[in-house]
Design an enzyme around this catalytic site. Sequence first.
Site, PDB file in Angstrom:
ATOM      1  N   LYS A  78       0.731  -1.236  -0.126  1.00  0.00           N
ATOM      2  CA  LYS A  78      -0.106  -0.006  -0.072  1.00  0.00           C
ATOM      3  C   LYS A  78       1.029   0.993  -0.010  1.00  0.00           C
ATOM      4  O   LYS A  78       0.605   2.293  -0.854  1.00  0.00           O
ATOM      5  CB  LYS A  78      -0.783  -0.143   1.313  1.00  0.00           C
ATOM      6  CG  LYS A  78      -1.976  -1.278   1.127  1.00  0.00           C
ATOM      7  CD  LYS A  78      -2.797  -1.105   2.359  1.00  0.00           C
ATOM      8  CE  LYS A  78      -2.081  -1.588   3.778  1.00  0.00           C
ATOM      9  NZ  LYS A  78      -1.366  -2.730   3.658  1.00  0.00           N
ATOM     10  N   THR A  79       1.764   1.291   0.814  1.00  0.00           N
ATOM     11  CA  THR A  79       2.702   2.516   0.876  1.00  0.00           C
ATOM     12  C   THR A  79       3.424   2.608  -0.388  1.00  0.00           C
ATOM     13  O   THR A  79       3.595   3.736  -0.997  1.00  0.00           O
ATOM     14  CB  THR A  79       3.881   2.457   2.051  1.00  0.00           C
ATOM     15  OG1 THR A  79       2.962   1.926   3.181  1.00  0.00           O
ATOM     16  CG2 THR A  79       4.525   3.599   2.212  1.00  0.00           C
ATOM     17  N   ASP A 123      -1.297   6.720   6.553  1.00  0.00           N
ATOM     18  CA  ASP A 123      -1.206   5.122   6.608  1.00  0.00           C
ATOM     19  C   ASP A 123      -2.250   4.929   7.876  1.00  0.00           C
ATOM     20  O   ASP A 123      -2.521   5.752   8.703  1.00  0.00           O
ATOM     21  CB  ASP A 123       0.404   4.762   7.108  1.00  0.00           C
ATOM     22  CG  ASP A 123       0.472   3.289   6.903  1.00  0.00           C
ATOM     23  OD1 ASP A 123      -0.442   2.659   6.279  1.00  0.00           O
ATOM     24  OD2 ASP A 123       1.325   2.906   7.406  1.00  0.00           O
ATOM     25  N   THR A 172      -5.571  -1.487   7.184  1.00  0.00           N
ATOM     26  CA  THR A 172      -5.546  -2.977   7.104  1.00  0.00           C
ATOM     27  C   THR A 172      -7.057  -3.293   7.499  1.00  0.00           C
ATOM     28  O   THR A 172      -7.401  -4.360   7.519  1.00  0.00           O
ATOM     29  CB  THR A 172      -4.526  -3.275   8.359  1.00  0.00           C
ATOM     30  OG1 THR A 172      -5.034  -2.739   9.347  1.00  0.00           O
ATOM     31  CG2 THR A 172      -3.187  -3.246   7.808  1.00  0.00           C
ATOM     32  N   ARG A 231       6.486  -8.106   1.690  1.00  0.00           N
ATOM     33  CA  ARG A 231       7.359  -7.587   2.715  1.00  0.00           C
ATOM     34  C   ARG A 231       8.136  -8.850   3.302  1.00  0.00           C
ATOM     35  O   ARG A 231       9.355  -8.860   3.637  1.00  0.00           O
ATOM     36  CB  ARG A 231       6.732  -6.797   3.856  1.00  0.00           C
ATOM     37  CG  ARG A 231       7.745  -6.444   4.824  1.00  0.00           C
ATOM     38  CD  ARG A 231       6.885  -5.641   6.041  1.00  0.00           C
ATOM     39  NE  ARG A 231       6.875  -4.430   5.518  1.00  0.00           N
ATOM     40  CZ  ARG A 231       5.696  -3.621   5.815  1.00  0.00           C
ATOM     41  NH1 ARG A 231       4.536  -4.105   6.185  1.00  0.00           N
ATOM     42  NH2 ARG A 231       5.596  -2.439   5.347  1.00  0.00           N
TER      43      ARG A 231
HETATM   44  P1  ADP Z   1       2.252  -1.686   3.297  1.00  0.00           P
HETATM   45  O1  ADP Z   1       1.954  -0.446   2.930  1.00  0.00           O
HETATM   46  O2  ADP Z   1       0.950  -2.534   2.507  1.00  0.00           O
HETATM   47  O3  ADP Z   1       2.498  -2.291   4.814  1.00  0.00           O
HETATM   48  P2  ADP Z   1       4.632  -1.534   1.766  1.00  0.00           P
HETATM   49  O4  ADP Z   1       4.168  -0.745   0.597  1.00  0.00           O
HETATM   50  O5  ADP Z   1       5.350  -1.053   2.844  1.00  0.00           O
HETATM   51  O6  ADP Z   1       3.470  -2.411   2.309  1.00  0.00           O
HETATM   52  O7  ADP Z   1       5.598  -3.034   1.193  1.00  0.00           O
HETATM   53  C1  ADP Z   1       6.533  -3.655   1.954  1.00  0.00           C
HETATM   54  C2  ADP Z   1       7.607  -4.028   1.065  1.00  0.00           C
HETATM   55  O8  ADP Z   1       7.378  -4.960   0.298  1.00  0.00           O
HETATM   56  C3  ADP Z   1       8.364  -2.626   0.252  1.00  0.00           C
HETATM   57  O9  ADP Z   1       9.268  -2.301   0.708  1.00  0.00           O
HETATM   58  C4  ADP Z   1       8.324  -3.322  -0.942  1.00  0.00           C
HETATM   59  O10 ADP Z   1       9.956  -3.648  -0.899  1.00  0.00           O
HETATM   60  C5  ADP Z   1       7.822  -4.577  -1.224  1.00  0.00           C
HETATM   61  N1  ADP Z   1       6.796  -4.871  -2.071  1.00  0.00           N
HETATM   62  C6  ADP Z   1       5.415  -4.513  -1.820  1.00  0.00           C
HETATM   63  N2  ADP Z   1       4.572  -4.608  -2.870  1.00  0.00           N
HETATM   64  C7  ADP Z   1       5.428  -5.088  -3.981  1.00  0.00           C
HETATM   65  C8  ADP Z   1       5.220  -5.086  -5.203  1.00  0.00           C
HETATM   66  N3  ADP Z   1       4.169  -5.356  -5.751  1.00  0.00           N
HETATM   67  N4  ADP Z   1       6.468  -5.413  -6.061  1.00  0.00           N
HETATM   68  C9  ADP Z   1       7.669  -5.419  -5.414  1.00  0.00           C
HETATM   69  N5  ADP Z   1       7.776  -5.113  -4.236  1.00  0.00           N
HETATM   70  C10 ADP Z   1       6.752  -5.062  -3.290  1.00  0.00           C
END
Ligand code: ADP
Length: 356
Positions: A78-79, A123, A172, A231
């Site tokens: 998401k981030t 977030d 979430t 992640r």
């Molecule tokens: P969330 O915000 O949903 O908790 P993040 O965007 O922080 O997740 O993602 C966590 C890590 O996973 C990121 O640093 C990235 O390296 C990896 N990641 C997430 N989604 C992808 C994707 N679709 N392709 C490649 N790497 C990804």
Amino acid sequence: MHDESVTDFDADQHDETLSALPQTGEREVETTLRPRKLAEFVGQPRVREQLELVLESARRRGVPPDHVLLSGPPGLGKTSLAMIIAEELDASIRITSGPALERAGDLAAMLSNLAEGDVLFIDEIHRIARPAEEMLYLAMEDFRVDVVVGKGPGATSIPLEIAPFTLVGATTRSGALTGPLRDRFGFTGQMEFYGDDELDLVVTRAATILGIAIDPEGSAEIARRSRGTPRIANRLLRRVRDYAEVRADGRITLEVTRAALEVYDVDELGLDRLDRAVLSALVNSFGGGPVGVSTLAVAVGEEPTTVEEVCEPYLVRAGMLARTPRGRVATATAWEHLGLRPPADYGRSEQSSLFD
Ligand code: ADP
């Protein structure tokens, strides 16, 4: 250039070594591994296509796109997507989180500093405090905030124009968002767990960036055991790399991966210690359920929200746990995964219809 100002980002102190939650000190690596463009973003074909349309259409009309809500379990990107939205729009991004916006004033300061077209990423938006949330309504709709000056009967509210911006909210728990807030998003992207092939691509890409030598069988095994979560895939890759460097010749093979994941307590299906503790409590202490999530959380010594938002979504997806109106229920698969046999009449009682 991008101003990725991280304001009071709620650093999670969760101590499960391999959980889906971000850990302190990890953000730097995550920044290196974050895909920068939509084309680099692996998986989530639906959300990607929908988002592409939203962004392209806004670009053509020369206006900031509608506000975007991204919903799904932690670690699914998401981030990363929020940052990609800014990058694709050639805009700056400001980052904050629901828990950091305790007072409406915090949000007002943030909003009044935005330049036209900026992306504001919040977030855990479901944890935003009520006064800030109410301020957000007007900001999202009319690009205006009412700043209250003074207290009591003499208080006056001064309207303040803010630059048109795009809010990207991540949650979430989209169910925990109030109706009025949810309605103000023009687009909601529901993030799904990733398939093994997609995670394989995530692992191979990360290995290339980090300069890690890895066999296809090694990356496939890491992908398979990553709970559908990028992640975790990236984190397992780094832990297996450690093992490969210390106990082998540095190259990640299938054998090295298996040995390393055993050390780190990641089982055949990718379940970690907390996942197994939840299943084990459910089966051993509550006869398979149904049991309320709070009781279950106490039994494993965790916060109910962690059990609910981090463990359960994957256990449900893996077909091990069912959420029912009367509580959580372990499926026969869960018993078997723990090496136990469900009671003879298990699944024939009220639970049976849940497993069909
Ligand atoms: P969330 O915000 O949903 O908790 P993040 O965007 O922080 O997740 O993602 C966590 C890590 O996973 C990121 O640093 C990235 O390296 C990896 N990641 C997430 N989604 C992808 C994707 N679709 N392709 C490649 N790497 C990804």
